[in-house]
Scaffold this active site. Structure first.
Site, PDB file in Angstrom:
ATOM      1  N   LYS A  13       0.825  -1.209   0.000  1.00 26.71           N
ATOM      2  CA  LYS A  13       0.000   0.000   0.000  1.00 26.71           C
ATOM      3  C   LYS A  13       0.858   1.258   0.000  1.00 26.71           C
ATOM      4  O   LYS A  13       0.542   2.227  -0.683  1.00 26.71           O
ATOM      5  CB  LYS A  13      -0.917   0.023   1.223  1.00 26.71           C
ATOM      6  CG  LYS A  13      -1.897  -1.123   1.318  1.00 26.71           C
ATOM      7  CD  LYS A  13      -2.861  -0.932   2.472  1.00 26.71           C
ATOM      8  CE  LYS A  13      -2.181  -0.805   3.826  1.00 26.71           C
ATOM      9  NZ  LYS A  13      -1.368  -1.991   4.200  1.00 26.71           N
ATOM     10  N   ARG A  88      -8.616   1.383  10.040  1.00 25.26           N
ATOM     11  CA  ARG A  88      -8.280  -0.022  10.229  1.00 25.26           C
ATOM     12  C   ARG A  88      -9.484  -0.845  10.649  1.00 25.26           C
ATOM     13  O   ARG A  88      -9.408  -2.067  10.701  1.00 25.26           O
ATOM     14  CB  ARG A  88      -7.192  -0.165  11.298  1.00 25.26           C
ATOM     15  CG  ARG A  88      -5.896   0.540  10.964  1.00 25.26           C
ATOM     16  CD  ARG A  88      -4.897   0.452  12.097  1.00 25.26           C
ATOM     17  NE  ARG A  88      -5.479   0.815  13.383  1.00 25.26           N
ATOM     18  CZ  ARG A  88      -4.766   1.119  14.452  1.00 25.26           C
ATOM     19  NH1 ARG A  88      -3.444   1.107  14.370  1.00 25.26           N
ATOM     20  NH2 ARG A  88      -5.337   1.433  15.587  1.00 25.26           N
ATOM     21  N   ARG A 127      12.505  -8.812   5.364  1.00 23.23           N
ATOM     22  CA  ARG A 127      12.988  -7.438   5.439  1.00 23.23           C
ATOM     23  C   ARG A 127      14.145  -7.305   6.425  1.00 23.23           C
ATOM     24  O   ARG A 127      14.165  -7.954   7.460  1.00 23.23           O
ATOM     25  CB  ARG A 127      11.869  -6.506   5.904  1.00 23.23           C
ATOM     26  CG  ARG A 127      10.762  -6.262   4.913  1.00 23.23           C
ATOM     27  CD  ARG A 127       9.688  -5.410   5.552  1.00 23.23           C
ATOM     28  NE  ARG A 127       8.572  -5.120   4.666  1.00 23.23           N
ATOM     29  CZ  ARG A 127       7.445  -4.539   5.053  1.00 23.23           C
ATOM     30  NH1 ARG A 127       7.288  -4.191   6.329  1.00 23.23           N
ATOM     31  NH2 ARG A 127       6.483  -4.315   4.193  1.00 23.23           N
ATOM     32  N   ARG A 160      13.630  -6.112  12.329  1.00 23.70           N
ATOM     33  CA  ARG A 160      12.822  -5.471  13.354  1.00 23.70           C
ATOM     34  C   ARG A 160      11.890  -6.492  14.000  1.00 23.70           C
ATOM     35  O   ARG A 160      11.478  -7.466  13.360  1.00 23.70           O
ATOM     36  CB  ARG A 160      11.973  -4.341  12.747  1.00 23.70           C
ATOM     37  CG  ARG A 160      12.776  -3.238  12.114  1.00 23.70           C
ATOM     38  CD  ARG A 160      11.892  -2.082  11.694  1.00 23.70           C
ATOM     39  NE  ARG A 160      10.653  -2.507  11.043  1.00 23.70           N
ATOM     40  CZ  ARG A 160       9.773  -1.678  10.502  1.00 23.70           C
ATOM     41  NH1 ARG A 160       9.978  -0.384  10.547  1.00 23.70           N
ATOM     42  NH2 ARG A 160       8.680  -2.129   9.930  1.00 23.70           N
ATOM     43  N   ARG A 171       0.025 -10.210  13.266  1.00 24.01           N
ATOM     44  CA  ARG A 171      -0.534  -9.020  12.621  1.00 24.01           C
ATOM     45  C   ARG A 171      -1.594  -9.394  11.590  1.00 24.01           C
ATOM     46  O   ARG A 171      -2.632  -8.722  11.464  1.00 24.01           O
ATOM     47  CB  ARG A 171       0.587  -8.215  11.951  1.00 24.01           C
ATOM     48  CG  ARG A 171       1.563  -7.578  12.933  1.00 24.01           C
ATOM     49  CD  ARG A 171       2.806  -7.073  12.243  1.00 24.01           C
ATOM     50  NE  ARG A 171       2.557  -5.920  11.398  1.00 24.01           N
ATOM     51  CZ  ARG A 171       3.442  -5.434  10.525  1.00 24.01           C
ATOM     52  NH1 ARG A 171       4.628  -6.013  10.393  1.00 24.01           N
ATOM     53  NH2 ARG A 171       3.151  -4.392   9.798  1.00 24.01           N
TER      54      ARG A 171
END
Length: 222
Positions: A13, A88, A127, A160, A171
């Site tokens: 996004k 959200r 990542r 992270r 999540r």
């Protein structure tokens, strides 16, 4: 153009919002960026936000609403905006609609970027972030020249906490429970379009532009 981009974390996004914001000359308003900025302040508000983000949980509505409302009041958002990562849930959507209504404004379109969960896990868990300059890499899609070392500044790369696989899956679970009902909400309002988020960035961008077609064209001319 007043557009909302929906989709799970890692759906792309942000990338799409930045491209469309540049195309239409309006700001990208990303709740994630707003939250990370307040966390870097090391304030009481920032520490509260961090306590949720580090566990892969959603930051409470009240906190996010304050940050987004302040951003939308800025002068550059008057012609329009692209909301990335907000709302959200349905209660936030209703609060957003009420706030826009007070300004005699309304959303033009809501686009949901659809990506399978396993693709999301692969994207996010790979990542790596530079501890020094925050540059982003991916062990598969965009690896650094030297493993574990930032190409830009030579800093150490790390994963992270909110990019770890367990956190990503949490999540996605939270997203399924709280955010997907937004599809039904905006569908009932006649604002929703769903696009396939798998593929090259330019391919996904074309799908989004096709989904907003007439609305985007009218906004660009106004």
């Amino acid at each position: 153009m007043r557009l909302v981009l929906l989709g799970p974390p890692g759906a792309g996004k942000g990338t799409q919002a930045r491209a469309l914001a540049a195309l239409w000359g309006i700001p990208q308003v990303a709740s994630g960026d707003l939250l990370r900025a307040v966390v870097r302040e090391d304030s009481e508000l920032g520490r509260e936000a961090a306590s949720y983000m580090d566990r892969g949980q959603l930051v409470p509505d009240e906190l996010v609403l304050k940050l987004v409302a302040a951003r939308l009041r800025k002068e550059d958002a008057r012609p329009g905006f692209i909301l990335d990562g907000f709302p959200r849930n349905v209660s936030q959507a209703e609060a957003l609609a009420a706030g826009l209504d007070r300004l005699n404004l309304k959303l033009d379109k809501v686009v949901a970027v659809i990506v399978p969960d396993e693709e999301i896990v692969k994207r996010i868990s790979g990542r790596r972030t530079c501890r020094n300059c925050d540059a982003m890499y991916h062990v598969v899609f965009e690896p650094p020249k030297r493993a574990g070392v930032c190409d830009k500044c030579g800093g150490e790369l790390y994963q992270r906490e909110d990019d770890a696989e367990e956190t990503v899956r949490e999540r996605l679970k939270v997203y399924a429970e709280t955010t997907r009902p937004l599809l039904d909400h905006y569908g009932r309002l006649g604002l929703l379009a769903q696009v396939d988020g798998v593929g090259r960035t330019d391919e996904v961008e074309k799908r989004i532009l096709s989904a907003v077609n007439g609305v985007a064209g009218q906004s660009a001319q106004s």
